[in-house]
Design an enzyme around this catalytic site. Sequence first.
Site, PDB file in Angstrom:
ATOM      1  N   HIS A 121       0.816  -1.215   0.000  1.00  0.00           N
ATOM      2  CA  HIS A 121       0.000   0.000   0.000  1.00  0.00           C
ATOM      3  C   HIS A 121       0.847   1.262   0.000  1.00  0.00           C
ATOM      4  O   HIS A 121       2.035   1.233   0.314  1.00  0.00           O
ATOM      5  CB  HIS A 121      -0.923   0.022   1.227  1.00  0.00           C
ATOM      6  CG  HIS A 121      -0.181   0.081   2.540  1.00  0.00           C
ATOM      7  ND1 HIS A 121       0.468  -1.009   3.075  1.00  0.00           N
ATOM      8  CD2 HIS A 121       0.014   1.093   3.412  1.00  0.00           C
ATOM      9  CE1 HIS A 121       1.028  -0.674   4.225  1.00  0.00           C
ATOM     10  NE2 HIS A 121       0.783   0.614   4.460  1.00  0.00           N
ATOM     11  N   ASP A 123       0.305   5.029   2.002  1.00  0.00           N
ATOM     12  CA  ASP A 123      -0.507   5.418   3.152  1.00  0.00           C
ATOM     13  C   ASP A 123      -1.588   6.432   2.795  1.00  0.00           C
ATOM     14  O   ASP A 123      -1.334   7.410   2.083  1.00  0.00           O
ATOM     15  CB  ASP A 123       0.393   6.017   4.248  1.00  0.00           C
ATOM     16  CG  ASP A 123       1.218   4.945   4.946  1.00  0.00           C
ATOM     17  OD1 ASP A 123       0.774   3.782   4.987  1.00  0.00           O
ATOM     18  OD2 ASP A 123       2.299   5.283   5.454  1.00  0.00           O
ATOM     19  N   HIS A 271       4.604   0.231   0.248  1.00  0.00           N
ATOM     20  CA  HIS A 271       5.355  -0.506   1.255  1.00  0.00           C
ATOM     21  C   HIS A 271       4.526  -1.658   1.819  1.00  0.00           C
ATOM     22  O   HIS A 271       3.307  -1.732   1.617  1.00  0.00           O
ATOM     23  CB  HIS A 271       5.876   0.417   2.363  1.00  0.00           C
ATOM     24  CG  HIS A 271       4.830   1.206   3.073  1.00  0.00           C
ATOM     25  ND1 HIS A 271       4.245   2.331   2.534  1.00  0.00           N
ATOM     26  CD2 HIS A 271       4.247   1.038   4.290  1.00  0.00           C
ATOM     27  CE1 HIS A 271       3.361   2.819   3.385  1.00  0.00           C
ATOM     28  NE2 HIS A 271       3.332   2.050   4.462  1.00  0.00           N
ATOM     29  N   ARG A 287       5.516   6.417  14.793  1.00  0.00           N
ATOM     30  CA  ARG A 287       5.308   6.835  13.403  1.00  0.00           C
ATOM     31  C   ARG A 287       4.756   8.250  13.364  1.00  0.00           C
ATOM     32  O   ARG A 287       3.761   8.560  14.023  1.00  0.00           O
ATOM     33  CB  ARG A 287       4.311   5.884  12.763  1.00  0.00           C
ATOM     34  CG  ARG A 287       3.821   6.231  11.375  1.00  0.00           C
ATOM     35  CD  ARG A 287       2.605   5.369  11.143  1.00  0.00           C
ATOM     36  NE  ARG A 287       2.140   5.267   9.791  1.00  0.00           N
ATOM     37  CZ  ARG A 287       1.125   5.977   9.310  1.00  0.00           C
ATOM     38  NH1 ARG A 287       0.532   6.879  10.062  1.00  0.00           N
ATOM     39  NH2 ARG A 287       0.709   5.764   8.082  1.00  0.00           N
TER      40      ARG A 287
HETATM   41  C1  OGA Z   1       2.621   2.308   8.323  1.00  0.00           C
HETATM   42  C2  OGA Z   1       3.168   1.016   7.990  1.00  0.00           C
HETATM   43  C3  OGA Z   1       5.267  -0.022   8.425  1.00  0.00           C
HETATM   44  C4  OGA Z   1       5.990  -0.728   9.549  1.00  0.00           C
HETATM   45  O1  OGA Z   1       2.922   2.795   9.416  1.00  0.00           O
HETATM   46  O2  OGA Z   1       1.913   2.909   7.519  1.00  0.00           O
HETATM   47  O3  OGA Z   1       2.817   0.457   6.984  1.00  0.00           O
HETATM   48  O4  OGA Z   1       7.128  -1.149   9.312  1.00  0.00           O
HETATM   49  N1  OGA Z   1       4.086   0.543   8.836  1.00  0.00           N
HETATM   50  O5  OGA Z   1       5.445  -0.859  10.657  1.00  0.00           O
HETATM   51 MN    MN Z   2       1.664   2.004   5.796  1.00  0.00          MN
END
Ligand code: OGA
Ligand code: MN
Length: 296
Positions: A121, A123, A271, A287
């Site tokens: 995806h 984000d 990702h 994050r």
């Molecule tokens: C996000 C995701 C990646 C991770 O935070 O959008 O996809 O490595 N996380 O946790």
């Molecule tokens: Mn993500």
Amino acid sequence: MSQSAQELLAAETMGEAAPYDRITVRRLCGALGAEIGGVDLSKPLDEATVGEIRRAFLDYSVIAFRDQDLPPDRQMAFTEIFGPVEQHPLYRSNPIEGYPEILVLEHKAGQFVNGKNDIWHSDITFSETPLLGSVLHCRACWEGFADTMFANQYLAYERLSGPMKRFLDGLTAEHSAELLQRKNNAHPYNKRIETIADPIAHPVVRTHPETGRKSLYVNSTFTIGIRELAEEESANLLAFLYEHAVQPVFVYRHRWRVGDVVMFDNRCLMHYVVPDHPHDMHRRMHRTTATGDRPF
Ligand code: OGA
Ligand code: MN
């Protein structure tokens, strides 16, 4: 090819039009990614260093810093280098006191707070203005598990044939948070997502507002269909594009260490988190996200 054209091409593929003086930049693989050294992100950064970090970000799409220890306010300051920090529109679980903008993604004793991310995806593409990019700061992990993969969507677009590019250039796709809502609400330890916005349309091929490069812009988590096509045509074309877009040659796989800070460009990448977590593994990511523009 003349000597100078050859040199130009080499400089372009190496992503280094100008040298870096304040930071060190080490390419991570052919597809994308650079490891940045010589910077302590917990200290205020001077303008020249910020300029080089921003340049490396545009050149490599993923920039990774090792051995960092960022308190929440420094992570916010680092994210603001790229744009204003925004809160997740739907997730609210597990906040850090005083920092609602920092989303804590945690896997603890078999529970994924905020769900797993084991579907390719970009984000928040269900928003009118999806994120510019995200910063992930690893606070806990088991090295070698739950790696995050990133796929370069500039390359995914560029490797298509001319007629296919021209066909896709004119199309728009609808994106929705439906699947995210369903996945989130399936786990009782997540805060429920009650309502989501109506689907939103974005171009199937978007132009990066800073680099001017085109990239493929559909993803299997949020894209629900191509508006100009019949349902079956859309489903089959999307299936082809999803498979095409994540070939190994487009992908960098990040092996997490505690202290890593990774900033990725959400405008030209997808990702995916590899779902190989041992049951009792503890993984914790802080994050933060920078606001993006409306795709065009
Ligand atoms: C996000 C995701 C990646 C991770 O935070 O959008 O996809 O490595 N996380 O946790
Ligand atoms: Mn993500």
